[in-house]
Design an enzyme around this catalytic site. Structure first.
Site, PDB file in Angstrom:
ATOM      1  N   GLU A 290      -8.574  34.608  19.925  1.00  0.00           N
ATOM      2  CA  GLU A 290      -9.015  33.212  19.957  1.00  0.00           C
ATOM      3  C   GLU A 290      -8.621  32.413  18.714  1.00  0.00           C
ATOM      4  OE1 GLU A 290     -11.047  35.765  20.440  1.00  0.00           O
ATOM      5  OE2 GLU A 290     -12.096  35.520  22.355  1.00  0.00           O
ATOM      6  N   ASP A 332      23.027  19.159  -6.070  1.00  0.00           N
ATOM      7  CA  ASP A 332      23.714  18.166  -6.899  1.00  0.00           C
ATOM      8  C   ASP A 332      23.536  18.582  -8.334  1.00  0.00           C
ATOM      9  OD1 ASP A 332      24.444  16.422  -4.943  1.00  0.00           O
ATOM     10  OD2 ASP A 332      22.575  15.286  -5.028  1.00  0.00           O
ATOM     11  N   ASP A 708     -13.975  38.467  12.817  1.00  0.00           N
ATOM     12  CA  ASP A 708     -12.550  38.262  12.542  1.00  0.00           C
ATOM     13  C   ASP A 708     -12.260  36.836  12.114  1.00  0.00           C
ATOM     14  OD1 ASP A 708     -11.891  40.771  13.052  1.00  0.00           O
ATOM     15  OD2 ASP A 708     -10.561  40.364  14.755  1.00  0.00           O
TER      16      ASP A 708
HETATM   17  P1  ATP Z   1      26.277  14.555  -9.050  1.00  0.00           P
HETATM   18  O1  ATP Z   1      27.158  14.529  -7.871  1.00  0.00           O
HETATM   19  O2  ATP Z   1      26.514  15.690  -9.970  1.00  0.00           O
HETATM   20  O3  ATP Z   1      24.846  14.382  -8.764  1.00  0.00           O
HETATM   21  P2  ATP Z   1      26.623  11.828  -9.492  1.00  0.00           P
HETATM   22  O4  ATP Z   1      25.758  11.684  -8.315  1.00  0.00           O
HETATM   23  O5  ATP Z   1      26.337  11.019 -10.688  1.00  0.00           O
HETATM   24  O6  ATP Z   1      26.747  13.327  -9.917  1.00  0.00           O
HETATM   25  P3  ATP Z   1      28.546  10.216  -8.466  1.00  0.00           P
HETATM   26  O7  ATP Z   1      27.517   9.193  -8.580  1.00  0.00           O
HETATM   27  O8  ATP Z   1      29.193  10.486  -7.170  1.00  0.00           O
HETATM   28  O9  ATP Z   1      28.075  11.567  -9.047  1.00  0.00           O
HETATM   29  O10 ATP Z   1      29.647   9.833  -9.517  1.00  0.00           O
HETATM   30  C1  ATP Z   1      30.910  10.413  -9.451  1.00  0.00           C
HETATM   31  C2  ATP Z   1      31.742   9.960 -10.612  1.00  0.00           C
HETATM   32  O11 ATP Z   1      31.856   8.538 -10.569  1.00  0.00           O
HETATM   33  C3  ATP Z   1      31.114  10.283 -11.974  1.00  0.00           C
HETATM   34  O12 ATP Z   1      31.563  11.510 -12.441  1.00  0.00           O
HETATM   35  C4  ATP Z   1      31.633   9.159 -12.830  1.00  0.00           C
HETATM   36  O13 ATP Z   1      32.897   9.493 -13.341  1.00  0.00           O
HETATM   37  C5  ATP Z   1      31.789   8.002 -11.867  1.00  0.00           C
HETATM   38  N1  ATP Z   1      30.673   7.084 -11.927  1.00  0.00           N
HETATM   39  C6  ATP Z   1      29.377   7.349 -11.767  1.00  0.00           C
HETATM   40  N2  ATP Z   1      28.630   6.246 -11.854  1.00  0.00           N
HETATM   41  C7  ATP Z   1      29.493   5.232 -12.098  1.00  0.00           C
HETATM   42  C8  ATP Z   1      29.347   3.830 -12.293  1.00  0.00           C
HETATM   43  N3  ATP Z   1      28.191   3.236 -12.236  1.00  0.00           N
HETATM   44  N4  ATP Z   1      30.444   3.111 -12.523  1.00  0.00           N
HETATM   45  C9  ATP Z   1      31.651   3.688 -12.565  1.00  0.00           C
HETATM   46  N5  ATP Z   1      31.847   4.976 -12.382  1.00  0.00           N
HETATM   47  C10 ATP Z   1      30.806   5.760 -12.163  1.00  0.00           C
END
Ligand code: ATP
Length: 880
Positions: A290, A332, A708
């Site tokens: 049950e 990530d 139980d």
């Molecule tokens: P992870 O994938 O490890 O979580 P993340 O999410 O920061 O890292 P992305 O956001 O995809 O990775 O960024 C990828 C790449 O883009 C980074 O390594 C950086 O070189 C570049 N990047 C991140 N943010 C910016 C931004 N605001 N402007 C320009 N380039 C950026």
């Protein structure tokens, strides 16, 4: 006229608002008071009566109800006037239903509380500030700030927008995102899908940024108008729950067959038919587990609550089970394995001129940082003189470096206002903004160096490549900054037109240190047979350096870049997937391939994600984990679990909890079924021996529900056993009875059968036990009942751990001991108090009988102790 046919000023006027400053807090409160919250009318709750009726329609309960009817019939037919049995069966059915409803109610409440923790928020401008508010508190006239990944919480007229693309399939059925345009005004009435200057509740922003004026909330929104059709099904059952319900049914069927068998034997032996009926009822009653379904629900709910306390919010209940089987975690890097405290460490401008920003700053370095800061969307706030920067961590690092060196983003923007932009997205890995630059226009592009490389036509590019590599090896993320000066404002604001012929200005190297707990969590996962895979948008050298530090990979061969991955066929990937630990410079689309390749190899994959494009991979994985802080609404709604602290270690904790829930359910099954099955054996054997029915139906119900049920409810709160993360993951489709559970249940059922029959025998046939109490059928029933009840209550101490009862600290689950004592007390009381004795067909037994009852009740647990003797490690339960 409808809002989508008005121009923006008219809409502002209609809702008495202002796009720049938003509403004031007083106006918001007034509107909330007058128009109510931004939510749908709740669907009516399932009524108590309905819940009751539903619980009665359960197969096992139906068996009991039929038993009660037969009992009633026999009472009438034999004219013995004993309606108590029928009455008690019904009473217990009702008590059981009430208990189930109350306990399930508690579990539901716990789950609903989680939903509250996971409420939708929205970014709005109020009192000239951009703030996050609870989506339920939005009012008409509020200025929504639109950004990629946000789920829209009300209907609104777009006032400003850049590259806005919105997915509104929930309303229009059209899965392709729609390009939105604030300046579009249709001449005539237009269907929803063609109102390109509006956004609607329930849709999501796939790309771009902008602002919008809320025009409708709650039931007035387009979604509200069809809300009645959309009630989510919250009553998800996990696969295991479904399998266990099936099991309950099967056991009930076996019991019915056994009952029919006993009836038949009795008939052959010439027993009176009605008495045979009664015995058959008791057998059917005996075997029905049950409380099993309720105990399983409680165990799950308790596990889910515990997980929430440790920052993992379960959105889909089946994920609890899947977690226990996870053997790959794809995570990530930024913010999950690392601290998300990105800081600029190096700036390179030309030649050998690398500036260590911790040691000092040069004008040239400051120039690069300032230009990069102009090309950023983060928000700078000064809270109590503390610099708070909200938004993309890469940009936050750049702007922080600028602000800490006595410049401000605001002042830069005032001097060089932004007039155009192409927003950042993880696929392009770059972004561009256009600014007024004196009489000219400067377009600034910043992004990953290797992606921008082909776009640089001027500057010291060769040297930059060397510096980029050097920075990467030091685990620095490298952002390249370039520009192009235009005489006129560019007419075409597209990537093709602007992101070319750039002059390289410099490189910015920044570091995001690993979280201190990541390394330990990765090690713990490894010990538990779980592989950690890093998936990152970062450069392969940077990612590799951090992966090595964390113990994710040993050799460079375990890392590949997105470009290499894209060249691989699925077959090639399948061949290598087990050897790869780091995927760098990947796009969210690559994540799906990685998940699916692992799944083809038979793995159960947990995957983290935060962006809009991560949603498909989160859905495809077995346990999608969205980031609570950095995650977009889209990622959260696609996920099975939300990490409120964005922390990798939380996933590993959740896996341990998932395993512990599974372990808890196995314990509950061991506890309940050993007893149920023994009851069938005892009745069958006693009947075959011609001793008559050893228990009444009422006695058996009492054992199942009190002896139980009470300790069983507390079993769900058992902490995980030590070493739960030293074992490999639970194979995905493993039977819950695997790894010796059936054998344990069988052995215990056998022991209960032997001791209860021994007690019956002594009570019925051994005269020398007591001078005062002569052997009789009633004495035998009483002894057998007590032994069965006591030994199954004691069994709870046996199943709670695979180690000796003397090595388990009772205080780790106080309610278990309390419930066990309570059950023992109630059982003894009904056997002693004359009034209850009569109700339960018990009689007074002698002191010597009591001694024998107690001794026999301890036999199973002593034998279990002997079996456990050598196995137990000397550790306390793991606190997870
Ligand atoms: P992870 O994938 O490890 O979580 P993340 O999410 O920061 O890292 P992305 O956001 O995809 O990775 O960024 C990828 C790449 O883009 C980074 O390594 C950086 O070189 C570049 N990047 C991140 N943010 C910016 C931004 N605001 N402007 C320009 N380039 C950026």
């Amino acid at each position: 006229m409808a809002d989508y046919r008005k121009n923006i000023e008219e809409v502002e006027e209609e809702f008495a608002t202002n796009i720049q400053s938003g509403l004031t807090e007083t106006e918001v409160n007034e509107r909330l008071k007058n128009n109510g919250k931004n939510k749908f009318d709740e669907p009516p709750k399932e009524s108590l009566v309905k819940k009751f009726l539903v619980s009665f329609s359960d197969f096992t309960t139906l068996v009991l109800i039929v038993a009660a009817i037969i009992s009633l019939y026999t009472a009438i037919a034999t004219d013995h006037g004993d309606y108590f049995e029928a009455f008690l069966i019904i009473a217990i059915v009702i008590i059981n239903a009430v208990l189930a409803i109350v306990q399930e109610g508690n579990a539901e409440k716990a789950l609903a509380a989680l939903e509250d923790m996971n409420k939708q928020t929205a970014k709005v401008i109020r009192d000239e500030r951009t703030i996050d508010v609870d989506a339920e508190d939005l009012v008409v006239g509020d200025i929504l700030v639109l950004e990629s990944g946000a789920m829209i919480a009300a209907d609104a007229r777009i006032a400003e927008g850049s590259q806005l693309r919105v997915e509104e399939s929930a309303l229009t059925g059209e899965s392709e995102p729609v390009e939105k345009d604030p300046d579009f005004i249709p001449e005539d009435e237009a269907p929803l899908g063609d109102r390109l200057n509006m956004i609607f509740k329930g849709s999501t922003i796939v790309n771009g940024r902008g602002k919008a004026i809320i025009t409708a909330v709650g039931m007035q929104t387009e979604m509200g108008k069809i809300a009645g059709l959309l009630n989510d099904d919250h009553n998800q059952k996990t696969p295991l729950q479904k399998r266990l319900n099936q099991l309950g049914k099967r056991i009930s069927l076996i019991a019915l067959a056994a009952a029919a068998f006993v009836f038949f034997i009795g008939y052959l032996q010439g027993e009176p038919l009605l008495e045979m009926f009664i015995t058959a009822i008791s057998l059917a009653v005996a075997a029905v587990p049950e409380t099993l379904a309720v105990i399983v629900t409680l165990t799950l709910a308790y596990g889910v609550q515990k997980m929430a306390k440790k920052n993992a919010i379960i959105r889909k209940l089946p994920a609890v089970e899947t977690l226990g089987s996870a053997n790959v975690i794809c995570s990530d890097k930024t913010g999950t394995l690392t601290q998300n405290k990105m800081r600029v460490r190096r700036v390179w401008t030309h030649g050998d001129s690398v500036v260590d920003t911790e040691e000092g700053m040069t004008d040239e370095a400051m120039e690069v940082l300032s230009v990069a800061a102009l090309c950023s969307d983060v928000l700078v706030e000064n809270d109590d003189n503390e610099l708070v920067i909200k938004g993309n961590p890469t940009e936050a690092a750049i702007v922080r470096a600028v602000e800490e060196n006595y410049h401000t983003k605001a002042e830069l923007e005032e001097k060089h206002p932004r007039v155009g932009e192409i927003p950042f997205d993880s696929e392009r890995k770059m972004m561009t903004t256009i600014h007024k630059w004196g009489k000219k226009y400067l377009s600034i592009t910043k992004g990953a160096f290797d992606v921008l490389l082909p776009k640089f036509h001027y500057g010291d590019v060769d040297q930059a490549a060397i510096v980029n590599d050097r920075f990467g090896k030091k685990a620095l993320r490298v952002i390249a900054v370039g520009y192009h000066l235009h005489d006129e404002m560019p007419t075409e604001i597209t990537s093709e037109a602007l992101e070319k012929n750039l002059t390289l200005m410099g490189l910015i190297g920044m570091i995001d240190p690993p979280r201190p707990e990541s390394k330990g969590a990765i090690k713990r996962a490894k010990k538990a047979g779980i592989k950690t895979v890093m998936i990152t948008g970062d450069h392969v050298v940077t990612a590799g350096a951090i992966a090595k530090e964390l113990g994710i990979m040993k050799s460079r061969k375990e890392a590949i870049s997105g470009a290499e991955l894209q060249k691989m066929s699925d077959d090639e990937l399948d061949g290598r997937v087990k050897d790869l630990s780091v995927y760098a410079r990947v796009t969210p689309e690559d994540k799906i391939r990685i998940v699916q390749s692992w799944q083809r190899s038979g793995a159960v994959v947990a995957m983290t994600g935060d962006g809009v494009n991560d949603a498909p991979a989160l859905k495809a994985s077995d346990v999608g984990c969205a980031m609570g802080i950095a995650g977009t609404d889209v990622a959260k709604s696609a996920a099975d679990m939300i990490l409120t602290d964005d922390n990798f270690a939380t996933i590993v904790d959740a896996v341990a909890r998932g395993r512990s829930v599974y372990q808890g359910i196995r314990k509950a099954i061991n506890f309940l079924l050993s007893c149920n099955i023994s009851e069938i054996f005892i009745v069958l054997i006693a009947m075959l021996l011609g001793w008559g029915a050893p228990f009444t139906a009422v006695q058996l119900l009492f054992v199942n529900v009190v002896a139980d049920g009470l300790p069983g409810f507390a079993l769900g709160r058992e902490p995980a056993e030590a070493g739960i993360m030293d074992e490999p993951p639970i194979p995905r489709n493993e039977s819950i009875f695997a790894r010796g559970l059936w054998q344990k249940i069988g052995l215990n059922a056998l022991m209960f059968t032997v001791v209860a029959l021994a007690a019956f025998y002594i009570g019925a046939f051994v005269p020398s036990i007591s001078y005062f109490v002569q052997p009789s059928f009633e004495v035998a029933q009483t002894c057998a009942f007590l032994v069965l009840a006591f030994s199954s209550i004691l069994h709870v101490f046996n199943v709670r751990s695979s180690r000796s009862i003397f090595r388990v600290n009772l205080s780790t689950n106080k309610s278990l001991a309390q419930m066990a004592w309570l059950a023992i007390g109630i059982t003894a009381a009904i056997a002693i108090i004359p009034q209850t004795q009569e109700l339960f067909s018990l009689v007074s037994i002698s002191f010597n009988h009591w001694i024998i009852v107690v001794l026999l009740s301890f036999v199973p647990i002593i034998i279990n102790e002997i079996i456990k003797f050598h196995k137990a490690p000397e550790v306390d339960p793991e606190e997870i």
